[in-house]
Design an enzyme around this catalytic site. Structure first.
Site, mmCIF file in Angstrom:
data_model
loop_
_atom_site.group_PDB
_atom_site.id
_atom_site.type_symbol
_atom_site.label_atom_id
_atom_site.label_comp_id
_atom_site.label_asym_id
_atom_site.label_seq_id
_atom_site.Cartn_x
_atom_site.Cartn_y
_atom_site.Cartn_z
ATOM 1 N N LYS A 13 0.847 -1.212 0.000
ATOM 2 C CA LYS A 13 0.000 0.000 0.000
ATOM 3 C C LYS A 13 0.877 1.254 0.000
ATOM 4 O O LYS A 13 0.699 2.149 -0.814
ATOM 5 C CB LYS A 13 -0.921 0.037 1.236
ATOM 6 C CG LYS A 13 -1.855 -1.153 1.365
ATOM 7 C CD LYS A 13 -2.798 -1.008 2.554
ATOM 8 C CE LYS A 13 -2.115 -1.175 3.900
ATOM 9 N NZ LYS A 13 -1.703 -2.547 4.222
ATOM 10 N N ARG A 88 -9.464 0.555 8.674
ATOM 11 C CA ARG A 88 -9.065 -0.829 8.929
ATOM 12 C C ARG A 88 -10.157 -1.581 9.694
ATOM 13 O O ARG A 88 -9.990 -2.764 9.967
ATOM 14 C CB ARG A 88 -7.792 -0.845 9.772
ATOM 15 C CG ARG A 88 -6.503 -1.112 8.961
ATOM 16 C CD ARG A 88 -5.339 -1.052 9.921
ATOM 17 N NE ARG A 88 -4.156 -1.723 9.484
ATOM 18 C CZ ARG A 88 -3.125 -1.148 8.863
ATOM 19 N NH1 ARG A 88 -3.179 0.121 8.540
ATOM 20 N NH2 ARG A 88 -2.057 -1.842 8.565
ATOM 21 N N ARG A 126 11.998 -6.463 5.048
ATOM 22 C CA ARG A 126 11.907 -5.035 5.370
ATOM 23 C C ARG A 126 12.472 -4.751 6.761
ATOM 24 O O ARG A 126 13.077 -3.721 7.003
ATOM 25 C CB ARG A 126 10.440 -4.573 5.284
ATOM 26 C CG ARG A 126 10.260 -3.104 5.574
ATOM 27 C CD ARG A 126 8.848 -2.634 5.312
ATOM 28 N NE ARG A 126 7.901 -3.211 6.256
ATOM 29 C CZ ARG A 126 6.604 -2.891 6.278
ATOM 30 N NH1 ARG A 126 6.119 -2.038 5.427
ATOM 31 N NH2 ARG A 126 5.801 -3.457 7.177
ATOM 32 N N ARG A 128 11.198 -3.897 9.773
ATOM 33 C CA ARG A 128 10.762 -2.795 10.637
ATOM 34 C C ARG A 128 10.515 -3.376 12.031
ATOM 35 O O ARG A 128 10.434 -4.597 12.174
ATOM 36 C CB ARG A 128 9.463 -2.216 10.042
ATOM 37 C CG ARG A 128 9.184 -0.786 10.414
ATOM 38 C CD ARG A 128 8.023 -0.237 9.610
ATOM 39 N NE ARG A 128 6.763 -0.900 9.908
ATOM 40 C CZ ARG A 128 5.652 -0.775 9.180
ATOM 41 N NH1 ARG A 128 5.642 -0.007 8.113
ATOM 42 N NH2 ARG A 128 4.549 -1.425 9.513
ATOM 43 N N ARG A 139 -0.656 -9.591 13.172
ATOM 44 C CA ARG A 139 -1.178 -8.570 12.253
ATOM 45 C C ARG A 139 -2.107 -9.221 11.226
ATOM 46 O O ARG A 139 -3.103 -8.641 10.824
ATOM 47 C CB ARG A 139 -0.035 -7.814 11.589
ATOM 48 C CG ARG A 139 0.655 -6.875 12.578
ATOM 49 C CD ARG A 139 1.995 -6.397 12.107
ATOM 50 N NE ARG A 139 1.921 -5.569 10.925
ATOM 51 C CZ ARG A 139 2.959 -5.317 10.146
ATOM 52 N NH1 ARG A 139 4.153 -5.813 10.441
ATOM 53 N NH2 ARG A 139 2.822 -4.551 9.098
HETATM 54 P P1 B4P Z 1 4.652 -1.568 2.147
HETATM 55 O O1 B4P Z 1 4.229 -0.799 0.950
HETATM 56 O O2 B4P Z 1 5.542 -0.901 3.123
HETATM 57 O O3 B4P Z 1 3.430 -2.210 2.967
HETATM 58 P P2 B4P Z 1 2.127 -1.534 3.604
HETATM 59 O O4 B4P Z 1 1.012 -2.388 3.081
HETATM 60 O O5 B4P Z 1 2.052 -0.079 3.311
HETATM 61 O O6 B4P Z 1 2.402 -1.569 5.177
HETATM 62 P P3 B4P Z 1 1.787 -2.181 6.510
HETATM 63 O O7 B4P Z 1 0.366 -2.616 6.313
HETATM 64 O O8 B4P Z 1 2.785 -3.215 6.892
HETATM 65 O O9 B4P Z 1 1.876 -1.104 7.646
HETATM 66 P P4 B4P Z 1 1.078 0.160 8.220
HETATM 67 O O10 B4P Z 1 2.111 1.199 8.310
HETATM 68 O O11 B4P Z 1 -0.156 0.498 7.424
HETATM 69 O O12 B4P Z 1 5.342 -2.896 1.572
HETATM 70 C C1 B4P Z 1 5.980 -3.866 2.386
HETATM 71 C C2 B4P Z 1 7.297 -4.321 1.796
HETATM 72 O O13 B4P Z 1 7.113 -4.992 0.555
HETATM 73 C C3 B4P Z 1 8.269 -3.177 1.502
HETATM 74 O O14 B4P Z 1 9.549 -3.551 1.915
HETATM 75 C C4 B4P Z 1 8.210 -3.004 -0.018
HETATM 76 O O15 B4P Z 1 9.412 -2.542 -0.584
HETATM 77 C C5 B4P Z 1 7.899 -4.407 -0.480
HETATM 78 N N1 B4P Z 1 7.082 -4.437 -1.695
HETATM 79 C C6 B4P Z 1 6.000 -3.636 -1.946
HETATM 80 N N2 B4P Z 1 5.457 -3.956 -3.154
HETATM 81 C C7 B4P Z 1 6.205 -5.005 -3.648
HETATM 82 C C8 B4P Z 1 6.143 -5.793 -4.850
HETATM 83 N N3 B4P Z 1 5.200 -5.582 -5.780
HETATM 84 N N4 B4P Z 1 7.064 -6.782 -5.018
HETATM 85 C C9 B4P Z 1 8.013 -6.997 -4.082
HETATM 86 N N5 B4P Z 1 8.143 -6.284 -2.932
HETATM 87 C C10 B4P Z 1 7.245 -5.294 -2.718
HETATM 88 O O16 B4P Z 1 0.560 -0.287 9.684
HETATM 89 C C11 B4P Z 1 1.426 -0.561 10.793
HETATM 90 C C12 B4P Z 1 0.626 -0.662 12.142
HETATM 91 O O17 B4P Z 1 0.021 0.645 12.470
HETATM 92 C C13 B4P Z 1 -0.567 -1.620 12.151
HETATM 93 O O18 B4P Z 1 -0.183 -2.962 12.418
HETATM 94 C C14 B4P Z 1 -1.446 -0.997 13.300
HETATM 95 O O19 B4P Z 1 -0.980 -1.394 14.565
HETATM 96 C C15 B4P Z 1 -1.237 0.506 13.157
HETATM 97 N N6 B4P Z 1 -2.300 1.127 12.329
HETATM 98 C C16 B4P Z 1 -2.121 1.732 11.104
HETATM 99 N N7 B4P Z 1 -3.296 2.174 10.607
HETATM 100 C C17 B4P Z 1 -4.257 1.862 11.534
HETATM 101 C C18 B4P Z 1 -5.683 2.041 11.572
HETATM 102 N N8 B4P Z 1 -6.350 2.609 10.564
HETATM 103 N N9 B4P Z 1 -6.344 1.586 12.662
HETATM 104 C C19 B4P Z 1 -5.686 1.027 13.698
HETATM 105 N N10 B4P Z 1 -4.340 0.811 13.719
HETATM 106 C C20 B4P Z 1 -3.627 1.214 12.637
#
Ligand code: B4P
Length: 183
Positions: A13, A88, A126, A128, A139
């Protein structure tokens, strides 16, 4: 344009939001980034969010919604925004509806689909704080129970579009461009 990027943890995302934000000149609002910055600033919200994020759970709807509400009220969101990681829960989605008036409805919910096995690999690479195997498992559990119900919620409105996230980053972006009509 008002866009939601939707999908399991680590589906890409955040990665895709960056390119859409540049292409459409609208801000990228990541609740994950906002919460991580609250945690590192040591604010009251950050202190409440820290343990929950570290366990792989969801921060309370009330906290997340108040952050989003304040952010969407800023001038740069007038022409649209990309929500990354919000809503979410169905409750967050209903609160978002109440915030958006008839003239500024959501245009697209882009659902990025990736297999669990592939996601675990990506997240471990990644590395983190919350990308440890036990936390990733939690998660996923949280995603399946709290976030998946949003799929029928938005499908019913005919604004949910499925994207194959098991492709190279550029190819995923190409597929998104075709849906939102940006070339
Ligand atoms: P990202 O792009 O970083 O993944 P994400 O889906 O944005 O992140 P995520 O869901 O983990 O975290 P968030 O910050 O929202 O991609 C992941 C990896 O894959 C990267 O290393 C990238 O380079 C690689 N990649 C991407 N596309 C690729 C492809 N096509 N091929 C190969 N590699 C690829 O949430 C973190 C925490 O915050 C949650 O667990 C929760 O505790 C809290 N939170 C956030 N929003 C909330 C909400 N609305 N309500 C309640 N809690 C919330």
């Amino acid at each position: 344009m008002r866009i939601i990027l939707f999908g399991p943890p680590g589906c890409g995302k955040g990665t895709q939001a960056i390119f859409i934000s540049e292409a459409l000149a609208i801000p990228h609002l990541s609740t994950g980034d906002m919460l991580r910055s609250a945690v590192s600033s040591g604010s009251e919200i950050g202190l409440k969010a820290k343990n929950i994020m570290e366990s792989g759970g969801l921060v309370s709807d009330q906290i997340v919604f108040s952050i989003v509400e304040q952010r969407i009220a800023k001038d740069d969101c007038e022409k649209g925004f990309i929500l990354d990681g919000f809503p979410r829960t169905v409750n967050q989605a209903e609160k978002l509806d109440s915030l958006l008036s008839a003239n500024n409805k959501l245009d697209y919910v882009l659902r990025i689909k990736v297999d669990e096995e592939e996601i675990i690999k990506r997240l471990i690479d990644r590395a983190r704080e919350d990308d440890k195997p036990d936390i990733i498992k939690n998660r996923f559990k949280t995603y399946n129970s709290e976030t998946q119900p949003l799929i029928p919620f938005y499908e019913d409105r005919k604004i949910l579009f499925n994207i194959n996230g098991m492709q190279e980053i550029e190819k995923v972006s190409e597929d998104i461009k075709k849906i939102i009509g940006v070339f």
